[in-house]
Design an enzyme around this catalytic site. Structure first.
Site, mmCIF file in Angstrom:
data_model
loop_
_atom_site.group_PDB
_atom_site.id
_atom_site.type_symbol
_atom_site.label_atom_id
_atom_site.label_comp_id
_atom_site.label_asym_id
_atom_site.label_seq_id
_atom_site.Cartn_x
_atom_site.Cartn_y
_atom_site.Cartn_z
ATOM 1 N N CYS A 192 107.951 -11.964 46.817
ATOM 2 C CA CYS A 192 108.560 -12.984 47.681
ATOM 3 C C CYS A 192 110.025 -12.620 47.887
ATOM 4 O O CYS A 192 110.673 -12.060 47.001
ATOM 5 C CB CYS A 192 108.469 -14.389 47.136
ATOM 6 S SG CYS A 192 106.822 -14.985 46.876
ATOM 7 N N ARG A 226 108.751 -7.090 49.673
ATOM 8 C CA ARG A 226 108.575 -7.915 48.477
ATOM 9 C C ARG A 226 107.361 -8.842 48.573
ATOM 10 O O ARG A 226 106.969 -9.462 47.575
ATOM 11 C CB ARG A 226 109.826 -8.764 48.236
ATOM 12 C CG ARG A 226 111.065 -7.962 47.933
ATOM 13 C CD ARG A 226 112.233 -8.879 47.739
ATOM 14 N NE ARG A 226 112.074 -9.688 46.561
ATOM 15 C CZ ARG A 226 112.624 -9.419 45.375
ATOM 16 N NH1 ARG A 226 113.365 -8.351 45.229
ATOM 17 N NH2 ARG A 226 112.433 -10.211 44.352
ATOM 18 N N TRP A 240 104.538 -13.728 48.860
ATOM 19 C CA TRP A 240 103.406 -13.059 48.202
ATOM 20 C C TRP A 240 102.720 -14.169 47.418
ATOM 21 O O TRP A 240 103.270 -14.684 46.447
ATOM 22 C CB TRP A 240 103.907 -11.955 47.282
ATOM 23 C CG TRP A 240 102.814 -11.139 46.659
ATOM 24 C CD1 TRP A 240 102.180 -10.066 47.205
ATOM 25 C CD2 TRP A 240 102.241 -11.327 45.363
ATOM 26 N NE1 TRP A 240 101.250 -9.571 46.320
ATOM 27 C CE2 TRP A 240 101.261 -10.331 45.186
ATOM 28 C CE3 TRP A 240 102.446 -12.250 44.339
ATOM 29 C CZ2 TRP A 240 100.504 -10.232 44.027
ATOM 30 C CZ3 TRP A 240 101.684 -12.146 43.190
ATOM 31 C CH2 TRP A 240 100.725 -11.138 43.043
ATOM 32 N N ASN A 244 111.276 -18.351 44.906
ATOM 33 C CA ASN A 244 110.569 -17.210 44.306
ATOM 34 C C ASN A 244 110.294 -17.544 42.849
ATOM 35 O O ASN A 244 111.151 -18.151 42.195
ATOM 36 C CB ASN A 244 111.449 -15.956 44.300
ATOM 37 C CG ASN A 244 111.607 -15.358 45.685
ATOM 38 O OD1 ASN A 244 110.985 -15.810 46.634
ATOM 39 N ND2 ASN A 244 112.460 -14.362 45.776
ATOM 40 N N GLY A 245 109.173 -17.103 42.330
ATOM 41 C CA GLY A 245 108.867 -17.351 40.920
ATOM 42 C C GLY A 245 107.689 -18.299 40.788
ATOM 43 O O GLY A 245 106.992 -18.601 41.763
ATOM 44 N N GLU A 273 98.521 8.883 37.541
ATOM 45 C CA GLU A 273 99.415 8.499 38.629
ATOM 46 C C GLU A 273 98.806 8.878 39.983
ATOM 47 O O GLU A 273 98.877 8.119 40.951
ATOM 48 C CB GLU A 273 100.784 9.150 38.414
ATOM 49 C CG GLU A 273 101.785 8.960 39.527
ATOM 50 C CD GLU A 273 102.155 7.511 39.822
ATOM 51 O OE1 GLU A 273 101.765 6.604 39.063
ATOM 52 O OE2 GLU A 273 102.819 7.278 40.840
ATOM 53 N N LYS A 316 97.983 6.183 42.931
ATOM 54 C CA LYS A 316 98.490 6.313 44.303
ATOM 55 C C LYS A 316 97.342 6.199 45.295
ATOM 56 O O LYS A 316 97.439 5.495 46.288
ATOM 57 C CB LYS A 316 99.207 7.652 44.518
ATOM 58 C CG LYS A 316 100.581 7.817 43.931
ATOM 59 C CD LYS A 316 101.665 7.006 44.574
ATOM 60 C CE LYS A 316 101.785 5.674 43.926
ATOM 61 N NZ LYS A 316 102.600 5.580 42.733
ATOM 62 N N GLU A 336 95.804 2.649 45.427
ATOM 63 C CA GLU A 336 96.773 1.662 45.892
ATOM 64 C C GLU A 336 96.912 1.643 47.414
ATOM 65 O O GLU A 336 96.994 0.571 48.015
ATOM 66 C CB GLU A 336 98.120 2.044 45.255
ATOM 67 C CG GLU A 336 99.183 1.021 45.280
ATOM 68 C CD GLU A 336 100.410 1.512 44.499
ATOM 69 O OE1 GLU A 336 100.567 2.722 44.274
ATOM 70 O OE2 GLU A 336 101.223 0.661 44.136
ATOM 71 N N HIS A 367 82.478 13.106 27.571
ATOM 72 C CA HIS A 367 82.176 11.939 26.732
ATOM 73 C C HIS A 367 81.753 10.724 27.564
ATOM 74 O O HIS A 367 81.759 9.609 27.058
ATOM 75 C CB HIS A 367 83.390 11.598 25.859
ATOM 76 C CG HIS A 367 83.746 12.717 24.933
ATOM 77 N ND1 HIS A 367 82.941 13.091 23.870
ATOM 78 C CD2 HIS A 367 84.781 13.600 24.934
ATOM 79 C CE1 HIS A 367 83.490 14.120 23.246
ATOM 80 N NE2 HIS A 367 84.600 14.451 23.873
ATOM 81 N N LYS A 401 106.119 -5.130 46.229
ATOM 82 C CA LYS A 401 106.908 -4.077 45.600
ATOM 83 C C LYS A 401 107.413 -4.473 44.220
ATOM 84 O O LYS A 401 107.302 -3.735 43.261
ATOM 85 C CB LYS A 401 108.090 -3.747 46.518
ATOM 86 C CG LYS A 401 108.983 -2.660 45.999
ATOM 87 C CD LYS A 401 108.284 -1.331 46.072
ATOM 88 C CE LYS A 401 109.104 -0.198 45.494
ATOM 89 N NZ LYS A 401 108.268 0.975 45.269
HETATM 90 O O1 M6R Z 1 109.780 -1.883 39.381
HETATM 91 P P1 M6R Z 1 108.857 -1.368 38.284
HETATM 92 O O2 M6R Z 1 109.002 0.082 38.069
HETATM 93 O O3 M6R Z 1 109.005 -2.153 37.019
HETATM 94 O O4 M6R Z 1 107.412 -1.639 38.845
HETATM 95 C C1 M6R Z 1 106.286 -1.400 38.035
HETATM 96 C C2 M6R Z 1 105.016 -1.405 38.850
HETATM 97 O O5 M6R Z 1 104.828 -2.658 39.441
HETATM 98 C C3 M6R Z 1 105.029 -0.338 39.952
HETATM 99 O O6 M6R Z 1 105.292 0.927 39.432
HETATM 100 C C4 M6R Z 1 103.686 -0.317 40.681
HETATM 101 O O7 M6R Z 1 102.683 0.119 39.829
HETATM 102 C C5 M6R Z 1 103.772 0.576 41.921
HETATM 103 N N1 M6R Z 1 103.313 -0.139 43.074
HETATM 104 C C6 M6R Z 1 102.939 1.787 41.823
HETATM 105 O O8 M6R Z 1 103.042 2.598 42.959
#
Ligand code: M6R
Length: 605
Positions: A2, A27, A74, A98-99, A478, A482, A485, A501, A600
């Site tokens: 948000c 956000r 969000w 926000n929150g 990772e 990616k 996501e 396994h 984000k």
């Molecule tokens: O701002 P941060 O690094 O604490 O965020 C952590 C995760 O939310 C962030 O890395 C998230 O997994 C990304 N969208 C991955 O691409």
């Protein structure tokens, strides 16, 4: 998670609010809205979807004003809908938030008993009712906001307007970031400086529990105890166009290509004679690192993957026990903290609620020090940590983290070297790869066109496996994160030796397997693992060191990467996986920068 923007000025506030929202859209992007005060009274416009939809509503039903608040959402409480979009308005009051308010159900029940009816499913509407109900008692807007906020439990950053107060914007924070932008004869609020860069570069960052009365000519702040406080003014070094896409199609593409320069910038001036200058972490850092007997690293998502690479490094080079955990688990379990354990957090935003909560929880557990790796200088994490390594990735707008990750890896390699200088036995990490990191990254990014073509093979796939070994196993994780996501293809990362396994049962002609294969001590083991996969009919895409002896053949596509030193392998082998995910997502037509259901900066639990 948000975004809030607001302000009080002599100008028409609406274009400032809309531009601010556009800059905050990363956000949260399921609905948006704004409210202003003008000669027409309190006006509000809201829309489902992205900011462009709200702009359409504001064009269709003109709106202006000199004071206003705006929000991009969000969803937490209640599905994305116009009714649930902020601002929430009750009588003369409008609120953006926000929150998450944890006692919202109790507050709502009480307000309903008092005869109040609700129009949305949000916790925020409860705040609007509370302020309105307090305001009705004495028509004192500021006092009403104070009394209402005192009843809230949970996390909030707030912007509040009252129809009777055309020069007063109330803001407050607890658990969610909020800054005040300082102008001349005008002031603004936002959850992130980026929203306000077109109008100011001077900021005040509110502390936990702060409450501020923002007017055109003044800003008055009180702290959590109600005492007047001065918070320091900071000058942002970011330029307004730092958050523009330039000629790139997506922020993610731009951010992938920025990695050569931002990783170089992150390590610049941090080494001498091939060793990390520990005191760049602060004058107390050498003594602290010397006394360290073990390390716990806490992070989320991509930052957790960076931490997972560091575990291999710290145990190998510094010979210190290192434990790595996701913040949402760590904060709710009992942890044994041996004497001399250093607590490290890693976060791009520095506002991730789980990571911050883990840090606050850890404060009472007897750690010897608290070190953060973060990309945002004024974030909560940096302000609450004893030592900070600031990465120089610059604003990362794409939801999928790319340049933040590689700069975190560079920072972790240097910190590992700092620990190894005191605790390593015979082998310090070879940092020479960092000397020409800019050209090394540039060379790999030069493979973009080849990887774009290869991405066509993934477009209609439903699953993908990513494999790596040693410090490259977290890189496989990772790569999988990616891909899932941004392309919504189910993907898993595995240590290649673990396939037999269980996961090998999934492998057939329909399951592409991506492997990262630098020329290191585990190469032969990895080759055997890949033979097992190929024997089950999987098609393999291998990103391998040019000298590793891999050759493309039927069912195996090999992309050669220039040889690099062992210490920078995780960083270098991340790059082709980022490119692969990006191109697959583009071909699948997904919303690359703002993938569904995500935001984000995850500032709620
Ligand atoms: O701002 P941060 O690094 O604490 O965020 C952590 C995760 O939310 C962030 O890395 C998230 O997994 C990304 N969208 C991955 O691409």
């Amino acid at each position: 998670m948000c975004g809030i923007v607001g302000g009080v000025t002599d100008r028409n506030i609406v274009p400032i609010l809309l531009e601010g929202l556009r800059r905050l859209e990363y956000r949260g992007y399921d609905s948006a809205g704004l409210a202003t005060l003008s000669s027409e009274g309190l006006q509000r416009r809201r829309a489902m979807g992205k900011i462009v939809e709200l702009e359409g509503v504001c064009d269709a039903q003109a709106i202006d004003g000199h004071i206003g608040i705006a929000h991009t959402r969000w969803a937490t409480h209640g599905a994305p809908s116009v009714a649930n979009a902020h601002p929430h308005s009750v009588g003369k009051i409008a609120v953006v938030h926000n929150g998450i308010i944890e006692n919202w159900a109790e507050l709502k029940a009480q307000l309903e008993k008092d005869g109040r009816a609700f129009e949305s499913e949000t916790d925020t509407e409860v705040i609007a009712h509370l302020v309105e109900s307090e305001y009705n008692k004495d028509q004192d807007f500021v006092a009403a906001c104070r009394r209402a906020i005192a009843q809230l439990e949970g996390a909030y950053a707030l912007g509040i307007l009252c129809r009777d107060e055309p020069n007063t914007l109330i803001t407050a924070r607890m658990g969610s970031p909020l800054c005040i932008g300082l102008g001349v004869g005008e002031h603004f609020i936002a959850s992130d400086v980026q929203a306000l860069l077109p109008v100011t570069s001077r900021f005040i960052f509110l502390e936990e529990g702060d409450f501020a009365i923002v007017q055109k000519a003044s800003v008055a702040i009180t702290d959590a105890h109600g005492e007047s406080v001065e918070r320091p003014e900071k000058q942002s070094q970011l330029s307004a166009d730092a958050v523009e896409k330039g000629d790139y199609r997506h922020y993610m593409e731009k951010e992938i290509h920025e990695q050569a320069s931002v990783v170089a910038e992150t390590v610049r001036g941090k080494t001498s004679a091939g060793r990390f200058l520990i005191n760049t972490l602060g004058p107390e850092a050498p003594e602290l690192l010397e006394g360290v007997k073990g390390v716990h690293i806490i992070a989320c998502g991509t930052s957790f993957h960076a931490a997972s690479v560091a575990r291999y490094w710290i145990e190998h080079y510094a010979h210190l026990p290192c434990q790595v955990e996701v913040a949402s688990e760590y904060r709710y379990r009992t942890t044994v903290v041996p004497e001399g354990t250093l607590f490290m957090t890693i976060s791009q935003s520095g506002e991730t609620a789980d990571t911050l909560a883990a840090l606050r929880h850890a404060r009472s557990l007897g750690y010897c020090g608290f070190l953060a790796i973060c990309n945002v200088p004024e974030s909560s994490l940096t302000r609450e940590s004893d030592l900070v390594f600031l990465t120089q990735a610059g604003p990362e707008i794409g939801v999928a983290s790319t340049k933040a990750f590689t700069t975190q890896l560079a920072a972790l390699l240097l910190i590992t070297d700092g620990l190894a200088q005191f605790h390593g036995r015979d082998s310090l990490p070879d940092l020479s790869g960092l000397d020409n990191i800019e050209s090394a990254i540039g060379q790999v990014l030069g493979l973009s066109e080849r990887i774009r073509k290869l991405s066509e093979q993934f477009v209609d796939k439903h699953h993908t496996l990513f494999l790596g070994r040693g410090p490259l196993f977290p890189i496989a994780l990772e790569g999988a994160l990616k891909l899932k996501e941004i392309s919504y293809i189910h993907a898993e990362g595995y240590p290649a030796g673990e396939l037999k396994h269980g996961p090998l049962a999934l492998v057939d002609e329909g399951m592409p397997v991506v492997a990262v294969a630098p020329d290191n001590a585990l190469l032969d083991k990895l080759k055997s693992n890949l033979q097992e996969v190929r024997a089950r009919g999987a098609t393999l895409l291998v990103f391998a060191d040019e000298s590793a002896g891999f050759e493309s053949a039927d069912g195996i596509e090999v992309v050669g990467l220039p040889h690099c030193s062992e210490a920078i392998e995780p960083l270098i082998y991340t790059l082709p996986l980022q490119l692969l995910s990006y191109y697959v997502a583009v071909l699948r037509g997904t919303d690359v920068d703002q993938p569904r259901n995500l935001a984000k900066s995850v500032t709620v639990e």
